[in-house]
Design a protein around this motif. Structure first.
Motif, PDB file in Angstrom:
ATOM      1  N   ARG A 105       0.838  -1.209   0.000  1.00  0.00           N
ATOM      2  CA  ARG A 105       0.000   0.000   0.000  1.00  0.00           C
ATOM      3  C   ARG A 105       0.863   1.245   0.000  1.00  0.00           C
ATOM      4  O   ARG A 105       0.617   2.191  -0.745  1.00  0.00           O
ATOM      5  CB  ARG A 105      -0.925  -0.009   1.213  1.00  0.00           C
ATOM      6  N   ALA A 156      -5.903  -6.333   8.403  1.00  0.00           N
ATOM      7  CA  ALA A 156      -7.247  -5.787   8.209  1.00  0.00           C
ATOM      8  C   ALA A 156      -7.210  -4.331   7.740  1.00  0.00           C
ATOM      9  O   ALA A 156      -8.035  -3.924   6.907  1.00  0.00           O
ATOM     10  CB  ALA A 156      -8.053  -5.909   9.504  1.00  0.00           C
ATOM     11  N   GLN A 160      -8.216  -3.953   2.607  1.00  0.00           N
ATOM     12  CA  GLN A 160      -9.301  -3.298   1.879  1.00  0.00           C
ATOM     13  C   GLN A 160      -8.813  -2.323   0.810  1.00  0.00           C
ATOM     14  O   GLN A 160      -9.615  -1.783   0.049  1.00  0.00           O
ATOM     15  CB  GLN A 160     -10.214  -2.589   2.866  1.00  0.00           C
ATOM     16  N   HIS A 161      -7.523  -2.100   0.701  1.00  0.00           N
ATOM     17  CA  HIS A 161      -6.986  -1.094  -0.216  1.00  0.00           C
ATOM     18  C   HIS A 161      -6.265  -1.661  -1.436  1.00  0.00           C
ATOM     19  O   HIS A 161      -5.728  -0.904  -2.235  1.00  0.00           O
ATOM     20  CB  HIS A 161      -6.050  -0.151   0.541  1.00  0.00           C
ATOM     21  N   SER A 165      -6.800  -8.933  -4.950  1.00  0.00           N
ATOM     22  CA  SER A 165      -6.153  -9.865  -4.029  1.00  0.00           C
ATOM     23  C   SER A 165      -6.604 -11.275  -4.367  1.00  0.00           C
ATOM     24  O   SER A 165      -7.626 -11.474  -5.014  1.00  0.00           O
ATOM     25  CB  SER A 165      -6.491  -9.519  -2.575  1.00  0.00           C
TER      26      SER A 165
END
Length: 171
Positions: A105, A156, A160-161, A165
């Motif tokens: 990220r 976690a 989500q970014h 995946s």
């Protein structure tokens, strides 16, 4: 770490190479090498940059408290790998395992901040909450719930970014 033993990662690299892409690996050396410099090797026809394990030279990491050491290790790897990622300027980033998810990220977002778009894929090799976090450097070590909780929270936050995946586990 241990890229040589990650068949799925190597297969993805081979697929990318066959489609005309170049591939470079970044990984951590095993603890205990005593090395403090980045080393370059090759695997599957690709360069592999081997980064020292912070346990070998950071005194805080030598305390062997995994719940505290783990974030130090991730931050250290992110800091040292960034210089090389910035030079390579990848089009695609494939991260593998929980420690690398935050690094993925960070690199994607930092490169985007430099007007360089990157697509980031993350590979979840295991069901992290079900993993037994045991310090294999200590004899008769028992599962460490605090370490597990830190890693699960870290995953976690970043899961989500991703641009995409994948995993082999339904969980």
């Amino acid at each position: 770490s241990g890229i040589r033993y990650r068949a799925r990662v190597l297969k993805i690299a081979q697929t990318l190479i066959k489609s005309g892409r170049s591939v470079a690996f970044f990984t951590k050396m095993p603890a205990g090498t005593g090395l403090s410099d980045v080393r370059v090797d090759h695997i599957a026809g690709c360069p592999i940059l081997l980064f020292p394990d912070a346990h070998d030279f950071l005194s805080a990491a030598r305390t062997k408290v995994p719940a505290w050491n783990w974030p130090i290790m991730v931050q250290y790897l992110q800091t040292t790998m960034w210089h090389y990622a910035r030079q390579i300027r990848p089009r695609y980033l494939h991260t593998f395992n929980t420690a690398a998810i935050g690094i993925g990220r960070s690199f994607r977002d930092r490169l985007a901040g430099e007007n360089h778009a990157v697509t980031w894929f993350h590979d979840f090799p295991e069901y992290t909450p079900g993993h037994q976090f045991v310090d294999d450097r200590q004899r008769d070590s028992k599962p460490d719930g605090e370490w597990r909780d830190i890693v699960v929270r870290h995953e976690a936050i970043y899961a989500q970014h991703t641009n995409a995946s994948f995993t082999v586990s339904d969980e």
